[in-house]
Design an enzyme around this catalytic site. Sequence first.
Site, PDB file in Angstrom:
ATOM      1  N   GLY A  11       0.821  -1.216   0.000  1.00 41.33           N
ATOM      2  CA  GLY A  11       0.000   0.000   0.000  1.00 41.33           C
ATOM      3  C   GLY A  11       0.848   1.256   0.000  1.00 41.33           C
ATOM      4  O   GLY A  11       0.652   2.159   0.809  1.00 41.33           O
ATOM      5  N   ALA A  12       1.791   1.309  -0.957  1.00 40.89           N
ATOM      6  CA  ALA A  12       2.729   2.448  -0.993  1.00 40.89           C
ATOM      7  C   ALA A  12       2.298   3.500  -2.014  1.00 40.89           C
ATOM      8  O   ALA A  12       3.085   4.351  -2.390  1.00 40.89           O
ATOM      9  CB  ALA A  12       4.140   1.949  -1.288  1.00 40.89           C
ATOM     10  N   ASN A  77       1.418  -2.565   5.488  1.00 39.97           N
ATOM     11  CA  ASN A  77       0.760  -1.274   5.716  1.00 39.97           C
ATOM     12  C   ASN A  77      -0.608  -1.167   5.066  1.00 39.97           C
ATOM     13  O   ASN A  77      -1.492  -0.504   5.602  1.00 39.97           O
ATOM     14  CB  ASN A  77       1.679  -0.159   5.186  1.00 39.97           C
ATOM     15  CG  ASN A  77       0.926   1.145   4.991  1.00 39.97           C
ATOM     16  OD1 ASN A  77       0.648   1.862   5.957  1.00 39.97           O
ATOM     17  ND2 ASN A  77       0.545   1.441   3.745  1.00 39.97           N
ATOM     18  N   SER A 129      -3.297   0.075  14.502  1.00 43.21           N
ATOM     19  CA  SER A 129      -3.955   1.357  14.753  1.00 43.21           C
ATOM     20  C   SER A 129      -4.095   1.516  16.254  1.00 43.21           C
ATOM     21  O   SER A 129      -4.353   0.533  16.969  1.00 43.21           O
ATOM     22  CB  SER A 129      -5.349   1.391  14.110  1.00 43.21           C
ATOM     23  OG  SER A 129      -6.091   2.484  14.623  1.00 43.21           O
ATOM     24  N   TYR A 142     -13.062  -2.560  12.090  1.00 45.03           N
ATOM     25  CA  TYR A 142     -11.696  -2.043  11.904  1.00 45.03           C
ATOM     26  C   TYR A 142     -10.853  -2.304  13.163  1.00 45.03           C
ATOM     27  O   TYR A 142      -9.719  -2.785  13.082  1.00 45.03           O
ATOM     28  CB  TYR A 142     -11.773  -0.549  11.588  1.00 45.03           C
ATOM     29  CG  TYR A 142     -10.442   0.109  11.352  1.00 45.03           C
ATOM     30  CD1 TYR A 142      -9.746  -0.080  10.159  1.00 45.03           C
ATOM     31  CD2 TYR A 142      -9.864   0.936  12.314  1.00 45.03           C
ATOM     32  CE1 TYR A 142      -8.523   0.537   9.942  1.00 45.03           C
ATOM     33  CE2 TYR A 142      -8.640   1.556  12.102  1.00 45.03           C
ATOM     34  CZ  TYR A 142      -7.973   1.351  10.914  1.00 45.03           C
ATOM     35  OH  TYR A 142      -6.756   1.958  10.708  1.00 45.03           O
ATOM     36  N   ALA A 144     -11.312  -4.597  15.380  1.00 43.33           N
ATOM     37  CA  ALA A 144     -11.053  -6.041  15.501  1.00 43.33           C
ATOM     38  C   ALA A 144      -9.969  -6.479  14.525  1.00 43.33           C
ATOM     39  O   ALA A 144      -9.108  -7.309  14.860  1.00 43.33           O
ATOM     40  CB  ALA A 144     -12.339  -6.826  15.263  1.00 43.33           C
TER      41      ALA A 144
HETATM   42  N1  LIG Z   1      -4.516   7.606   8.457  1.00 47.06           N
HETATM   43  C1  LIG Z   1      -4.733   7.280   9.714  1.00 47.06           C
HETATM   44  O1  LIG Z   1      -5.201   8.108  10.519  1.00 47.06           O
HETATM   45  C2  LIG Z   1      -4.395   5.890  10.205  1.00 47.06           C
HETATM   46  C3  LIG Z   1      -4.454   5.660  11.581  1.00 47.06           C
HETATM   47  C4  LIG Z   1      -4.157   4.390  12.069  1.00 47.06           C
HETATM   48  C5  LIG Z   1      -3.818   3.377  11.203  1.00 47.06           C
HETATM   49  N2  LIG Z   1      -3.788   3.602   9.862  1.00 47.06           N
HETATM   50  C6  LIG Z   1      -3.441   2.475   8.997  1.00 47.06           C
HETATM   51  O2  LIG Z   1      -2.327   2.835   8.213  1.00 47.06           O
HETATM   52  C7  LIG Z   1      -2.378   2.136   6.963  1.00 47.06           C
HETATM   53  C8  LIG Z   1      -2.255   3.144   5.830  1.00 47.06           C
HETATM   54  O3  LIG Z   1      -3.282   4.100   5.972  1.00 47.06           O
HETATM   55  P1  LIG Z   1      -3.304   5.458   5.133  1.00 47.06           P
HETATM   56  O4  LIG Z   1      -3.968   6.472   5.980  1.00 47.06           O
HETATM   57  O5  LIG Z   1      -1.968   5.734   4.553  1.00 47.06           O
HETATM   58  O6  LIG Z   1      -4.373   5.042   4.017  1.00 47.06           O
HETATM   59  P2  LIG Z   1      -4.418   5.189   2.433  1.00 47.06           P
HETATM   60  O7  LIG Z   1      -3.691   6.420   1.997  1.00 47.06           O
HETATM   61  O8  LIG Z   1      -5.846   5.029   2.062  1.00 47.06           O
HETATM   62  O9  LIG Z   1      -3.574   3.924   1.945  1.00 47.06           O
HETATM   63  C9  LIG Z   1      -4.096   2.658   1.902  1.00 47.06           C
HETATM   64  C10 LIG Z   1      -3.225   1.816   0.984  1.00 47.06           C
HETATM   65  O10 LIG Z   1      -3.762   0.475   0.944  1.00 47.06           O
HETATM   66  C11 LIG Z   1      -3.745   0.020  -0.399  1.00 47.06           C
HETATM   67  N3  LIG Z   1      -4.816  -0.949  -0.624  1.00 47.06           N
HETATM   68  C12 LIG Z   1      -6.164  -0.725  -0.534  1.00 47.06           C
HETATM   69  N4  LIG Z   1      -6.838  -1.861  -0.841  1.00 47.06           N
HETATM   70  C13 LIG Z   1      -5.892  -2.815  -1.130  1.00 47.06           C
HETATM   71  C14 LIG Z   1      -5.943  -4.186  -1.501  1.00 47.06           C
HETATM   72  N5  LIG Z   1      -7.112  -4.825  -1.674  1.00 47.06           N
HETATM   73  N6  LIG Z   1      -4.787  -4.847  -1.691  1.00 47.06           N
HETATM   74  C15 LIG Z   1      -3.592  -4.222  -1.528  1.00 47.06           C
HETATM   75  N7  LIG Z   1      -3.468  -2.926  -1.189  1.00 47.06           N
HETATM   76  C16 LIG Z   1      -4.611  -2.236  -0.984  1.00 47.06           C
HETATM   77  C17 LIG Z   1      -3.913   1.259  -1.253  1.00 47.06           C
HETATM   78  O11 LIG Z   1      -3.261   1.039  -2.485  1.00 47.06           O
HETATM   79  P3  LIG Z   1      -3.975   0.977  -3.920  1.00 47.06           P
HETATM   80  O12 LIG Z   1      -5.310   1.670  -3.799  1.00 47.06           O
HETATM   81  O13 LIG Z   1      -3.012   1.706  -4.802  1.00 47.06           O
HETATM   82  O14 LIG Z   1      -4.068  -0.478  -4.221  1.00 47.06           O
HETATM   83  C18 LIG Z   1      -3.190   2.326  -0.439  1.00 47.06           C
HETATM   84  O15 LIG Z   1      -1.837   2.439  -0.850  1.00 47.06           O
HETATM   85  C19 LIG Z   1      -3.700   1.363   6.957  1.00 47.06           C
HETATM   86  O16 LIG Z   1      -3.473   0.043   7.366  1.00 47.06           O
HETATM   87  C20 LIG Z   1      -4.525   2.109   7.999  1.00 47.06           C
HETATM   88  O17 LIG Z   1      -5.508   1.281   8.583  1.00 47.06           O
HETATM   89  C21 LIG Z   1      -4.062   4.847   9.346  1.00 47.06           C
END
Ligand SMILES: NC(=O)c1ccc[n+]([C@@H]2O[C@H](COP(=O)([O-])OP(=O)(O)OC[C@H]3O[C@@H](n4cnc5c(N)ncnc54)[C@H](OP(=O)(O)O)[C@@H]3O)[C@@H](O)[C@H]2O)c1
Length: 266
Positions: A11-12, A77, A129, A142, A144
């Site tokens: 997910g980069a 990620n 998270s 989420y 869970a």
């Molecule tokens: N932002 C926050 O406040 C926050 C807080 C706590 C934890 N997190 C966690 O941090 C991580 C990244 O979050 P973010 O905020 O950076 O979110 P984001 O910008 O929406 O990134 C999510 C990434 O996951 C990839 N993805 C989505 N569906 C996928 C699939 N079926 N297979 C493979 N890759 C997939 C997307 O890539 P493509 O769409 O290009 O495939 C995207 O690069 C997540 O696990 C999220 O739960 C975020």
Amino acid sequence: MTPRGTALVTGASSGIGAAVAAALVERGYRVYGTSRDPASVTDPAPGVEYLALDLTDDASIEACAAAAGAVDVLVNNAGESQNGPLEELPMEALERLFRLNVLGAVRLTQLLLPGMRARRRGRVVMIGSMLASFPLAYRSSYVASKAAIKGFANAARREVAPYGVGITTVEPGSINTGISERRTQYVADDSPYLAEYRTMLAALNANEAKGIPARRVAATVVRATEAARPRPLYAVGSNAPVVFALRRLLPRSAVERMVARRHGLR
Ligand SMILES: NC(=O)c1ccc[n+]([C@@H]2O[C@H](COP(=O)([O-])OP(=O)(O)OC[C@H]3O[C@@H](n4cnc5c(N)ncnc54)[C@H](OP(=O)(O)O)[C@@H]3O)[C@@H](O)[C@H]2O)c1
């Protein structure tokens, strides 16, 4: 191979994953980043080589692991942020979430661990998270899923430690990545929970918009990756040091009330 080895960041294409991939390039790793559709990545992290990966598809996970080859650092990620009252979460949405946030990451880890073990070095970082440590209403699926991936990391840590492999979880708090716009939501127009749900959602989105930048999470991931003995859990954002200290001191019910109040729920 570069001196530091090879990293794979799922997910980069945006947010935390893009920032982690960029930070690992800066640290001297050869970095593979993933997207379901690498050609569509509009803002690729400099120096990152993109591979296709859909974590809900076993064949795609196997092809990605094969294409990456010997991986020294795996950052699990990629993830979906899902909302809705437990009562109204469709089974297919739950299954997709757990395939992506939990089982896909576990499968990819299974495929890469034998190489790490054979080379007697490796790091696996699960991006969890803080909500797994501080559960929030209307986010049960989420919460869970993030508790589940932390559970895999916590239990498997001892299995791989004798082989020089470290497994750790990084729990971000509110991070300003735009994830609010990509959140999947399941709540009926006539839901009895609708008013409270909307209150929670407004607070959640506001917290994310005021959150710390993804590069701060990336710095924590780099620290976890490069530590001789990574800690089981790192947390970053949302005043993590203070709220984890409170969590140790206060009864669980008081912590739950604190989290609810921060999201407008009395
Ligand atoms: N932002 C926050 O406040 C926050 C807080 C706590 C934890 N997190 C966690 O941090 C991580 C990244 O979050 P973010 O905020 O950076 O979110 P984001 O910008 O929406 O990134 C999510 C990434 O996951 C990839 N993805 C989505 N569906 C996928 C699939 N079926 N297979 C493979 N890759 C997939 C997307 O890539 P493509 O769409 O290009 O495939 C995207 O690069 C997540 O696990 C999220 O739960 C975020």
